[in-house]
Write a protein that holds these residues in place. Structure first.
Motif, short mmCIF file in Angstrom:
data_model
loop_
_atom_site.label_atom_id
_atom_site.label_comp_id
_atom_site.label_asym_id
_atom_site.label_seq_id
_atom_site.Cartn_x
_atom_site.Cartn_y
_atom_site.Cartn_z
N ILE A 65 0.85 -1.20 0.00
CA ILE A 65 0.00 0.00 0.00
C ILE A 65 0.87 1.24 0.00
O ILE A 65 0.65 2.17 -0.79
CB ILE A 65 -0.96 0.00 1.21
CG1 ILE A 65 -1.99 -1.11 1.06
CG2 ILE A 65 -1.64 1.36 1.37
CD1 ILE A 65 -2.79 -1.39 2.33
N TRP A 67 1.45 3.99 -3.00
CA TRP A 67 1.23 5.39 -2.66
C TRP A 67 2.42 6.24 -3.13
O TRP A 67 2.26 7.26 -3.78
CB TRP A 67 1.04 5.52 -1.16
CG TRP A 67 0.49 6.81 -0.67
CD1 TRP A 67 0.47 8.03 -1.29
CD2 TRP A 67 -0.14 7.03 0.59
NE1 TRP A 67 -0.13 8.97 -0.51
CE2 TRP A 67 -0.52 8.37 0.66
CE3 TRP A 67 -0.41 6.20 1.66
CZ2 TRP A 67 -1.13 8.92 1.77
CZ3 TRP A 67 -1.04 6.75 2.77
CH2 TRP A 67 -1.40 8.10 2.82
N PRO A 119 -4.38 5.85 -0.80
CA PRO A 119 -5.70 5.22 -0.75
C PRO A 119 -6.74 6.21 -0.25
O PRO A 119 -6.44 7.07 0.58
CB PRO A 119 -5.51 4.06 0.22
CG PRO A 119 -4.27 4.34 0.98
CD PRO A 119 -3.45 5.26 0.15
N MET A 178 -8.04 -0.16 2.09
CA MET A 178 -6.93 0.56 1.43
C MET A 178 -6.49 -0.11 0.13
O MET A 178 -6.01 0.56 -0.77
CB MET A 178 -5.75 0.69 2.39
CG MET A 178 -6.00 1.63 3.53
SD MET A 178 -4.55 1.71 4.58
CE MET A 178 -4.73 3.36 5.22
N MET A 179 -6.64 -1.42 0.03
CA MET A 179 -6.20 -2.12 -1.17
C MET A 179 -7.26 -2.09 -2.27
O MET A 179 -6.93 -2.05 -3.45
CB MET A 179 -5.86 -3.58 -0.85
CG MET A 179 -4.74 -3.72 0.13
SD MET A 179 -3.18 -4.41 -0.35
CE MET A 179 -3.20 -5.04 -1.92
N GLN A 218 -9.47 -0.20 -4.19
CA GLN A 218 -9.71 1.21 -4.50
C GLN A 218 -10.48 1.44 -5.79
O GLN A 218 -10.84 2.55 -6.10
CB GLN A 218 -8.37 1.96 -4.56
CG GLN A 218 -7.67 2.05 -3.21
CD GLN A 218 -8.37 3.01 -2.27
OE1 GLN A 218 -8.50 4.19 -2.55
NE2 GLN A 218 -8.83 2.50 -1.14
#
Length: 184
Positions: free
Chosen positions: A20, A24, A31, A80-81, A83
């Motif tokens: 993550i 980013w 995220p 968060m993964m 998206q």
């Protein structure tokens, strides 16, 4: 745990967090949509943590709280993964195919009365009380716990039925419907 293998959840969690963060840094896009779930989970966690002050069995509460923390971490990492709609769709289909495989093994195990075979740990079963003094084999899936296994399959059932109605390709509709029936 079934095979005595070491726990891999902690290294996997760290790897997912690094993925993550790497995504980013490399893409410049962090995220989104994770702040509210983190706040809600944190508030719930604080409320649940107050149980430690009133519990007669502190160790039992600590164990449950650690389970909550693991679940919270999985939830936050998943948010968060996942998206994009495409990633979410792939995740849903992965869950459905897992349910199809595990449910099919459980059905086969039940109808062939092969409760002594655990099918590589994917279909554990125990003879337990069904009602009053009646005992029978209860299929616990890979968890070994019939109730936990049923909760997973029950969760997948309406998702399968929904995709059986809404998918555009007929083979996907059929596969989703089959999965829903197997999980039910």
């Amino acid at each position: 745990a079934f095979y005595g293998a070491p726990h891999f959840i902690y290294p996997l969690t760290i790897a997912l967090i690094l993925i993550i963060l790497g995504r980013w840094v490399l893409t410049g896009r962090g995220p989104s949509g994770w702040v509210l779930p983190v706040v809600l989970i944190a508030v719930y966690g604080l409320v649940a943590c107050t149980g430690l002050f009133f519990a007669k069995d502190v160790l039992a509460v600590e164990e449950e709280f650690l389970g909550f923390v693991r679940g919270a971490a999985i939830t936050i990492i998943t948010v968060m993964m996942v998206q994009t709609k495409d990633t979410f769709r792939r995740l849903i289909w992965t869950l459905l195919m897992t349910g199809l495989i595990l449910g099919s093994i459980a059905i086969y195990q039940y109808f062939t009365d092969t409760f002594d075979n655990n099918y590589l740990g994917l279909a554990q079963s125990k003879v337990q009380s069904i009602i009053d003094t009646t005992e029978s084999a209860r299929i616990g899936g890979p968890f070994g716990d019939a109730n936990q296994f049923a909760q997973i399959l029950v969760f997948l059932t309406p998702i399968g039925f929904s995709l059986a109605i809404t998918e555009k390709k007929i083979w996907k509709r059929g596969l989703a419907g089959l999965t829903a029936v197997v999980c039910a």
